[in-house]
Design a protein around this motif. Structure first.
Motif, PDB file in Angstrom:
ATOM      1  N   UNK A  81      12.189   3.514   2.741  1.00 30.52           N
ATOM      2  CA  UNK A  81      12.120   3.469   1.281  1.00 30.52           C
ATOM      3  C   UNK A  81      10.747   3.011   0.788  1.00 30.52           C
ATOM      4  N   UNK A  82       9.978   2.381   1.656  1.00 27.93           N
ATOM      5  CA  UNK A  82       8.656   1.883   1.268  1.00 27.93           C
ATOM      6  C   UNK A  82       7.532   2.416   2.147  1.00 27.93           C
ATOM      7  N   UNK A  83       7.870   2.999   3.295  1.00 26.38           N
ATOM      8  CA  UNK A  83       6.840   3.436   4.230  1.00 26.38           C
ATOM      9  C   UNK A  83       7.225   4.789   4.816  1.00 26.38           C
ATOM     10  N   UNK A  84       6.739   5.842   4.179  1.00 26.68           N
ATOM     11  CA  UNK A  84       7.021   7.205   4.637  1.00 26.68           C
ATOM     12  C   UNK A  84       6.030   7.614   5.720  1.00 26.68           C
ATOM     13  N   UNK A  87       8.111  -6.566   9.006  1.00 24.89           N
ATOM     14  CA  UNK A  87       9.054  -5.530   9.438  1.00 24.89           C
ATOM     15  C   UNK A  87      10.066  -5.202   8.353  1.00 24.89           C
ATOM     16  N   UNK A  88      10.495  -6.209   7.612  1.00 26.52           N
ATOM     17  CA  UNK A  88      11.523  -6.004   6.595  1.00 26.52           C
ATOM     18  C   UNK A  88      11.069  -5.074   5.470  1.00 26.52           C
ATOM     19  N   UNK A  89       9.772  -4.890   5.334  1.00 27.54           N
ATOM     20  CA  UNK A  89       9.242  -4.007   4.291  1.00 27.54           C
ATOM     21  C   UNK A  89       8.722  -2.682   4.862  1.00 27.54           C
ATOM     22  N   UNK A  90       8.971  -2.460   6.137  1.00 25.23           N
ATOM     23  CA  UNK A  90       8.552  -1.202   6.748  1.00 25.23           C
ATOM     24  C   UNK A  90       9.747  -0.267   6.912  1.00 25.23           C
ATOM     25  N   UNK A 141      19.612  -9.138  -6.374  1.00 19.70           N
ATOM     26  CA  UNK A 141      18.770  -8.577  -5.310  1.00 19.70           C
ATOM     27  C   UNK A 141      19.267  -9.083  -3.966  1.00 19.70           C
ATOM     28  N   UNK A 142      19.400  -8.178  -3.000  1.00 21.78           N
ATOM     29  CA  UNK A 142      19.978  -8.566  -1.711  1.00 21.78           C
ATOM     30  C   UNK A 142      19.072  -8.269  -0.523  1.00 21.78           C
ATOM     31  N   UNK A 143      17.870  -7.720  -0.776  1.00 26.21           N
ATOM     32  CA  UNK A 143      16.978  -7.429   0.342  1.00 26.21           C
ATOM     33  C   UNK A 143      15.537  -7.591  -0.094  1.00 26.21           C
ATOM     34  N   UNK A 144      14.641  -7.695   0.892  1.00 24.47           N
ATOM     35  CA  UNK A 144      13.234  -7.961   0.610  1.00 24.47           C
ATOM     36  C   UNK A 144      12.596  -6.834  -0.198  1.00 24.47           C
ATOM     37  N   UNK A 173       0.132   5.813   4.159  1.00 29.86           N
ATOM     38  CA  UNK A 173       1.295   5.288   3.432  1.00 29.86           C
ATOM     39  C   UNK A 173       1.506   3.787   3.551  1.00 29.86           C
ATOM     40  N   UNK A 174       0.866   3.115   4.502  1.00 28.45           N
ATOM     41  CA  UNK A 174       1.009   1.662   4.587  1.00 28.45           C
ATOM     42  C   UNK A 174       0.452   0.999   3.329  1.00 28.45           C
ATOM     43  N   UNK A 175      -0.371   1.740   2.564  1.00 26.86           N
ATOM     44  CA  UNK A 175      -0.923   1.178   1.330  1.00 26.86           C
ATOM     45  C   UNK A 175       0.169   0.835   0.320  1.00 26.86           C
TER      46      UNK A 175
END
Length: 297
Positions: A116-119, A110-113, A257-260, A96-98
């Motif tokens: 919602x983006x990394x199951x 970290x902000x993208x882990x 937009x309020x987050x990365x 899932x990191x893909x």
């Protein structure tokens, strides 16, 4: 929320993302899309078991975290349960990191882990489109790429689960920049679904079921075309990078937009529509002063 009927032996669990439950006639059930996280999966299992059913298989229509984030919880309860997905999507579900890697272009910070983006990973197996029997339940898998690189809608008789091939009206209003990996394919898939005959009720991945398949498809196509028009208008204002165009598009569509995570997701949407523009001939790509720019032709 209990399981709600859609047809004979077909139910759905309503949530921020819907889950489909298809009985196999032998006390088992195929679970289609398991939600964002353990909380969704726990509630889904509770309702499935309340009907006297046992999970027999999982199908993930695509690899976005909100559609397979519940897999890991269910697999802890039912080890060895087969999980299927479209071939490319199965690879992402297994690694899932893909997903955040593809959005960010490098190993994600970290902000993208986030969930919602990394199951959590699960061992999904690739499966082709067409008639399939999964966990003893007979379904037809329809290829509807665009929102994801590969994605299946699921048809069971006169019931259609469109997954994220179609969105409910509230979801379209809430998210003017509807996510896509390929905007041209997204439009083609929505148009193809609109042309299906014999569908009594359609359930979008996000939203309520409706008997009006053509009407729902029309709403989605209108929303996608609005995004294309906003990107075209942004490019018309002058050559710019994707990030600069994203800011223009957000201004035009009144998006904040309020987050990365929101930035990289919406950036991908703009990129997809720019790629469509390059193919259609209304945009061109150029490199100036070490910057990748898009401009109107």
């Amino acid at each position: 929320m209990s399981l709600l009927p859609l047809g004979s032996q077909v139910f759905y669990f309503a949530s921020a993302v819907n889950s489909l439950v298809v009985e196999n006639g032998c006390g088992g059930a195929l679970l289609v899309d398991t939600g964002l996280d353990d909380a969704h999966a726990r509630k889904l299992l509770r309702e499935v078991e309340a009907r006297g059913l046992v999970p027999a298989a999982i199908l993930n229509t695509h690899s976005h975290a909100d559609h397979h984030g519940g897999n890991a919880f269910i697999l802890k309860k039912f080890p060895g349960l087969p999980v299927s997905a479209p071939p490319l999507e199965a690879a992402i579900i297994h690694f899932p990191v893909l997903e955040p890697l593809s959005l960010f272009g490098a190993l994600p910070p970290h902000e993208l882990q986030t969930k919602f983006l990394l199951a959590p990973a699960s061992p999904a197996q690739p499966i082709g489109a067409g008639p399939q029997t999964l966990g003893g339940a007979a379904v037809e898998l329809l290829s509807v790429p665009g929102h994801a690189a590969q994605m299946y809608a699921v048809r069971v008789g006169d019931v259609l689960y469109a997954a994220d091939g179609l969105f409910g009206s509230e979801s379209l209003q809430k998210h003017p920049l509807t996510f896509c990996a390929d905007s041209a394919a997204q439009k083609a898939s929505a148009a193809a679904l609109a042309g299906l005959s014999g569908v009594r009720v359609v359930l979008p991945g996000h939203g309520d079921p409706t008997p009006d398949l053509p009407g729902l498809a029309r709403l989605n196509l209108q929303a996608y075309e609005r995004t294309t028009a906003a990107v075209m208008d942004a490019v018309q204002q002058g050559a710019a990078t994707v990030d600069e165009l994203l800011a223009r598009v957000c201004t035009g569509l009144n998006v904040t937009m309020t987050n990365a995570g929101a930035v990289v997701l919406n950036r991908a949407v703009v990129s997809a529509h720019l790629t469509e523009g390059l193919t259609a001939g209304w945009a061109r790509l150029e490199v100036q002063e070490n910057r990748l720019l898009f401009a109107r032709t």
